[in-house]
Design a protein around this motif. Structure first.
Motif, PDB file in Angstrom:
ATOM      1  N   ARG A 150       0.831  -1.213   0.000  1.00 16.46           N
ATOM      2  CA  ARG A 150       0.000   0.000   0.000  1.00 16.46           C
ATOM      3  C   ARG A 150       0.862   1.259   0.000  1.00 16.46           C
ATOM      4  N   ASP A 151       1.953   1.242   0.734  1.00 20.35           N
ATOM      5  CA  ASP A 151       2.857   2.399   0.757  1.00 20.35           C
ATOM      6  C   ASP A 151       3.430   2.656  -0.634  1.00 20.35           C
ATOM      7  N   TYR A 152       3.777   1.563  -1.292  1.00 18.83           N
ATOM      8  CA  TYR A 152       4.373   1.686  -2.627  1.00 18.83           C
ATOM      9  C   TYR A 152       3.386   2.363  -3.573  1.00 18.83           C
ATOM     10  N   TRP A 153       2.141   1.879  -3.580  1.00 16.36           N
ATOM     11  CA  TRP A 153       1.159   2.456  -4.516  1.00 16.36           C
ATOM     12  C   TRP A 153       0.716   3.839  -4.087  1.00 16.36           C
ATOM     13  N   ALA A 154       0.810   4.136  -2.802  1.00 23.73           N
ATOM     14  CA  ALA A 154       0.447   5.481  -2.322  1.00 23.73           C
ATOM     15  C   ALA A 154       1.367   6.532  -2.931  1.00 23.73           C
ATOM     16  N   GLN A 155       2.616   6.165  -3.190  1.00 22.92           N
ATOM     17  CA  GLN A 155       3.554   7.103  -3.832  1.00 22.92           C
ATOM     18  C   GLN A 155       3.012   7.552  -5.176  1.00 22.92           C
ATOM     19  N   TYR A 156       2.436   6.586  -5.915  1.00 25.95           N
ATOM     20  CA  TYR A 156       1.901   6.926  -7.233  1.00 25.95           C
ATOM     21  C   TYR A 156       0.582   7.668  -7.105  1.00 25.95           C
ATOM     22  N   GLY A 157      -0.224   7.274  -6.129  1.00 30.28           N
ATOM     23  CA  GLY A 157      -1.498   7.940  -5.898  1.00 30.28           C
ATOM     24  C   GLY A 157      -1.313   9.398  -5.513  1.00 30.28           C
ATOM     25  N   ALA A 158      -0.154   9.708  -4.944  1.00 29.52           N
ATOM     26  CA  ALA A 158       0.110  11.084  -4.518  1.00 29.52           C
ATOM     27  C   ALA A 158       0.155  12.043  -5.711  1.00 29.52           C
ATOM     28  N   PHE A 159       0.388  11.489  -6.906  1.00 23.19           N
ATOM     29  CA  PHE A 159       0.445  12.331  -8.104  1.00 23.19           C
ATOM     30  C   PHE A 159      -0.949  12.567  -8.697  1.00 23.19           C
ATOM     31  N   ASP A 160      -1.945  11.833  -8.171  1.00 24.17           N
ATOM     32  CA  ASP A 160      -3.283  11.898  -8.733  1.00 24.17           C
ATOM     33  C   ASP A 160      -4.069  13.003  -8.030  1.00 24.17           C
ATOM     34  N   ASP A 161      -4.472  14.006  -8.796  1.00 21.19           N
ATOM     35  CA  ASP A 161      -5.186  15.139  -8.209  1.00 21.19           C
ATOM     36  C   ASP A 161      -6.663  14.835  -7.968  1.00 21.19           C
ATOM     37  N   GLU A 162      -7.175  13.782  -8.613  1.00 22.00           N
ATOM     38  CA  GLU A 162      -8.599  13.469  -8.489  1.00 22.00           C
ATOM     39  C   GLU A 162      -8.922  13.015  -7.065  1.00 22.00           C
ATOM     40  N   PRO A 163     -10.017  13.547  -6.475  1.00 15.78           N
ATOM     41  CA  PRO A 163     -10.409  13.061  -5.147  1.00 15.78           C
ATOM     42  C   PRO A 163     -10.872  11.610  -5.230  1.00 15.78           C
ATOM     43  N   LYS A 164     -10.527  10.830  -4.197  1.00 16.30           N
ATOM     44  CA  LYS A 164     -10.891   9.417  -4.191  1.00 16.30           C
ATOM     45  C   LYS A 164     -12.341   9.239  -3.716  1.00 16.30           C
ATOM     46  N   ASP A 165     -13.064   8.378  -4.398  1.00 18.28           N
ATOM     47  CA  ASP A 165     -14.429   8.044  -4.019  1.00 18.28           C
ATOM     48  C   ASP A 165     -14.387   7.274  -2.697  1.00 18.28           C
ATOM     49  N   GLU A 166     -15.237   7.682  -1.742  1.00 23.02           N
ATOM     50  CA  GLU A 166     -15.209   7.042  -0.419  1.00 23.02           C
ATOM     51  C   GLU A 166     -15.559   5.560  -0.481  1.00 23.02           C
ATOM     52  N   ALA A 167     -16.518   5.226  -1.359  1.00 19.14           N
ATOM     53  CA  ALA A 167     -16.931   3.823  -1.481  1.00 19.14           C
ATOM     54  C   ALA A 167     -15.783   2.972  -2.025  1.00 19.14           C
ATOM     55  N   VAL A 168     -15.030   3.545  -2.957  1.00 18.22           N
ATOM     56  CA  VAL A 168     -13.885   2.825  -3.531  1.00 18.22           C
ATOM     57  C   VAL A 168     -12.814   2.622  -2.464  1.00 18.22           C
ATOM     58  N   THR A 169     -12.546   3.683  -1.720  1.00 17.46           N
ATOM     59  CA  THR A 169     -11.542   3.587  -0.653  1.00 17.46           C
ATOM     60  C   THR A 169     -11.960   2.547   0.388  1.00 17.46           C
ATOM     61  N   ALA A 170     -13.243   2.523   0.722  1.00 15.74           N
ATOM     62  CA  ALA A 170     -13.741   1.553   1.711  1.00 15.74           C
ATOM     63  C   ALA A 170     -13.584   0.125   1.188  1.00 15.74           C
ATOM     64  N   ARG A 171     -13.884  -0.064  -0.092  1.00 13.78           N
ATOM     65  CA  ARG A 171     -13.749  -1.400  -0.700  1.00 13.78           C
ATOM     66  C   ARG A 171     -12.276  -1.822  -0.731  1.00 13.78           C
ATOM     67  N   GLN A 172     -11.404  -0.863  -1.057  1.00 11.92           N
ATOM     68  CA  GLN A 172      -9.957  -1.154  -1.046  1.00 11.92           C
ATOM     69  C   GLN A 172      -9.507  -1.543   0.363  1.00 11.92           C
ATOM     70  N   ASP A 173      -9.965  -0.774   1.345  1.00  9.02           N
ATOM     71  CA  ASP A 173      -9.593  -1.054   2.738  1.00  9.02           C
ATOM     72  C   ASP A 173     -10.045  -2.459   3.133  1.00  9.02           C
ATOM     73  N   GLU A 174     -11.251  -2.841   2.689  1.00 13.79           N
ATOM     74  CA  GLU A 174     -11.797  -4.157   3.041  1.00 13.79           C
ATOM     75  C   GLU A 174     -10.943  -5.279   2.415  1.00 13.79           C
ATOM     76  N   ILE A 175     -10.581  -5.100   1.153  1.00 10.90           N
ATOM     77  CA  ILE A 175      -9.773  -6.133   0.476  1.00 10.90           C
ATOM     78  C   ILE A 175      -8.389  -6.238   1.119  1.00 10.90           C
ATOM     79  N   TYR A 176      -7.778  -5.080   1.381  1.00  6.97           N
ATOM     80  CA  TYR A 176      -6.434  -5.113   1.968  1.00  6.97           C
ATOM     81  C   TYR A 176      -6.463  -5.660   3.407  1.00  6.97           C
ATOM     82  N   ALA A 177      -7.579  -5.421   4.123  1.00  3.86           N
ATOM     83  CA  ALA A 177      -7.691  -5.980   5.488  1.00  3.86           C
ATOM     84  C   ALA A 177      -7.776  -7.506   5.405  1.00  3.86           C
TER      85      ALA A 177
END
Lengths: 148, 101
Positions: free
Chosen positions: A90-117
């Motif tokens: 997650r840290d690795y991909w966060a580096q790339y996400g830091a370049f993305d100006d688009e706000p993240k959808d909360e539902a998408v973030t929640a789904r990502q959190d669930e999969i990574y958990a």
């Protein structure tokens, strides 16, 4: 994008070539392996660049239609990223996400959190398990046709 | 273990299957931290690798292997600005490295 491709045409030697590498329009896979056993395989819900990839495909089609470039070959390949922990991945991909100006959808973030958990639980309960991230990409070789 | 990206070399193998880099002048657009650049640079005559993200270019410069420093140039610049300041027919190979989207 078409403008950028035509600028590249200008920069290239007429005998040169343009090589485009970009992901195919399919969500990358998050997997957990332990030896040959596949413990988890989920599409990354954070995949939200389908429209950008469609524009990229359209731009390549357009410069070929304009006879600026000729496609000489294309193929697909897979890039796999390996990490020893979910946090590391997650840290690795966060580096790339830091370049993305688009706000993240909360539902998408929640789904990502669930999969990574879930992935984290599997990693902790299966010693020697490894997390991998699978992206498929297309590589296209284009030959300049109409040098300006 | 640290992060390992493409240890199977699928990406450089795909690249070498479509182009011969020996002695070529290469422009890489969207080079990021140089992950792909290092894989082909030793074959090229010269590599100009550009990216519009300053942090990526800083990492690429910091991690440039000593033996490649004379032939690889990393620049923090947008493609439009770079193209406007460049002469025609400068490069033999241009690579759009995960950047056309």
């Amino acid at each position: 994008m078409v403008h950028a491709l035509e600028e590249i045409l200008h920069l290239l030697n007429p005998e040169g070539c343009l090589i485009d590498i970009h992901p195919i329009r399919k969500a990358p896979l998050i997997q957990i392996h332990r030896g040959d056993d596949l413990l988890l395989a989920e599409s990354d819900p954070g995949y939200d660049y389908d429209e950008g990839l469609r524009h990229a495909d359209d731009a390549l089609d357009e410069v070929v239609r304009r006879a600026s470039f000729l496609i000489e070959g294309k193929s697909e390949f897979e890039v796999v990223t390996y990490a020893s922990s979910v946090a590391e991945m997650r840290d690795y991909w966060a580096q790339y996400g830091a370049f993305d100006d688009e706000p993240k959808d909360e539902a998408v973030t929640a789904r990502q959190d669930e999969i990574y958990a879930r992935a984290d639980d599997l990693m902790r309960s299966n010693e020697g398990a490894e997390i991998t991230y699978h992206e498929r990409a297309r590589i296209t070789r284009l030959k300049p046709q109409a040098w300006r | 273990m640290t992060i390992r990206v493409d240890p199977e070399n699928n990406e450089p193998n795909a690249l070498f299957a479509v182009a011969d880099f020996n002695g070529r002048r290469v422009l890489e657009i969207g080079c990021g931290d140089g992950r792909l650049t290092w894989r082909y640079a030793e074959k090229a005559a010269h590599v100009m690798a550009i990216d519009p993200f300053e942090g990526s270019i800083a990492r690429a410069k910091e991690n440039t292997p000593e033996d490649l420093k004379s032939r690889v140039e990393f620049r923090y610049v947008s493609f439009d600005d770079f193209a406007a300041a460049s002469k025609a027919s400068t490069f033999d190979i241009a690579i759009l490295s995960w950047s056309l989207c």
